[in-house]
Design a protein around this motif. Structure first.
Motif, PDB file in Angstrom:
ATOM      1  N   LYS A  32     -18.047  10.533 -23.614  1.00  0.00           N
ATOM      2  CA  LYS A  32     -18.055   9.862 -24.912  1.00  0.00           C
ATOM      3  C   LYS A  32     -19.479   9.640 -25.413  1.00  0.00           C
ATOM      4  O   LYS A  32     -19.760   9.753 -26.598  1.00  0.00           O
ATOM      5  N   THR A  33     -20.381   9.336 -24.487  1.00  0.00           N
ATOM      6  CA  THR A  33     -21.750   9.019 -24.885  1.00  0.00           C
ATOM      7  C   THR A  33     -22.592  10.256 -25.173  1.00  0.00           C
ATOM      8  O   THR A  33     -23.513  10.191 -25.976  1.00  0.00           O
ATOM      9  N   ASN A  34     -22.265  11.391 -24.540  1.00  0.00           N
ATOM     10  CA  ASN A  34     -23.067  12.593 -24.751  1.00  0.00           C
ATOM     11  C   ASN A  34     -22.186  13.850 -24.610  1.00  0.00           C
ATOM     12  O   ASN A  34     -22.304  14.577 -23.638  1.00  0.00           O
ATOM     13  N   PRO A  35     -21.324  14.104 -25.605  1.00  0.00           N
ATOM     14  CA  PRO A  35     -20.417  15.248 -25.505  1.00  0.00           C
ATOM     15  C   PRO A  35     -21.092  16.580 -25.863  1.00  0.00           C
ATOM     16  O   PRO A  35     -20.885  17.139 -26.932  1.00  0.00           O
ATOM     17  N   VAL A  36     -21.909  17.058 -24.960  1.00  0.00           N
ATOM     18  CA  VAL A  36     -22.673  18.280 -25.200  1.00  0.00           C
ATOM     19  C   VAL A  36     -21.829  19.509 -24.878  1.00  0.00           C
ATOM     20  O   VAL A  36     -21.138  19.552 -23.863  1.00  0.00           O
ATOM     21  N   VAL A  37     -21.888  20.507 -25.766  1.00  0.00           N
ATOM     22  CA  VAL A  37     -21.265  21.797 -25.507  1.00  0.00           C
ATOM     23  C   VAL A  37     -22.366  22.852 -25.535  1.00  0.00           C
ATOM     24  O   VAL A  37     -23.379  22.696 -26.211  1.00  0.00           O
ATOM     25  N   LYS A  38     -22.139  23.927 -24.788  1.00  0.00           N
ATOM     26  CA  LYS A  38     -23.135  24.993 -24.695  1.00  0.00           C
ATOM     27  C   LYS A  38     -22.540  26.286 -25.230  1.00  0.00           C
ATOM     28  O   LYS A  38     -21.322  26.488 -25.193  1.00  0.00           O
ATOM     29  N   ALA A  39     -23.389  27.168 -25.695  1.00  0.00           N
ATOM     30  CA  ALA A  39     -22.943  28.472 -26.170  1.00  0.00           C
ATOM     31  C   ALA A  39     -22.224  29.192 -25.036  1.00  0.00           C
ATOM     32  O   ALA A  39     -22.672  29.194 -23.897  1.00  0.00           O
TER      33      ALA A  39
END
Length: 118
Positions: free
Chosen positions: A94-101
């Motif tokens: 929730k605090t850092n929903p990072v997605v990558k290529a």
């Protein structure tokens, strides 16, 4: 201490068994290769469900592969799913929903209830 009483009326000192010494001496066994009603039926295949650690079933879900420079919000807008539902469904922080290529994101096939604070 040994008890020499016959077991079931058989004296073990007098019992002999003739066993074949090789497989050539063994009697032939007939094998029936005909299909019967039991083995003619095909075994139903089990459906393998992709279940995530968060308990969601991904079996019927569509997937989306994240493109270079996209954020989760970009993906949510493109697939027309609420941002928080998409984040929660994919088990992202929730605090850092990072997605990558190149990352595969599962798209829910129905509305997801996101618990308060999750």
């Amino acid at each position: 201490m040994t008890d020499n009483k016959p077991l079931f009326g058989i004296n073990s000192e007098k019992v002999t068994v003739d066993a074949p010494k090789t497989t050539k001496d063994a009697p032939e066994v007939a094998v029936n290769h005909e299909k019967t009603a039991l083995n003619a039926q095909s075994t139903p295949k089990k459906e393998v469900k992709r279940v995530a650690k968060n308990g969601f079933n991904y079996t019927n879900c569509k997937t989306y592969t994240v493109k270079e420079g996209q954020t989760l919000l970009d993906v949510a807008n493109e697939v027309l799913v609420a941002y928080q539902q998409l984040r929660y469904f994919n088990g992202l922080s929730k605090t850092n929903p990072v997605v990558k290529a190149g990352q595969v994101i599962y798209i829910p096939d129905q509305a997801i209830n996101v618990p308060l604070g999750k």
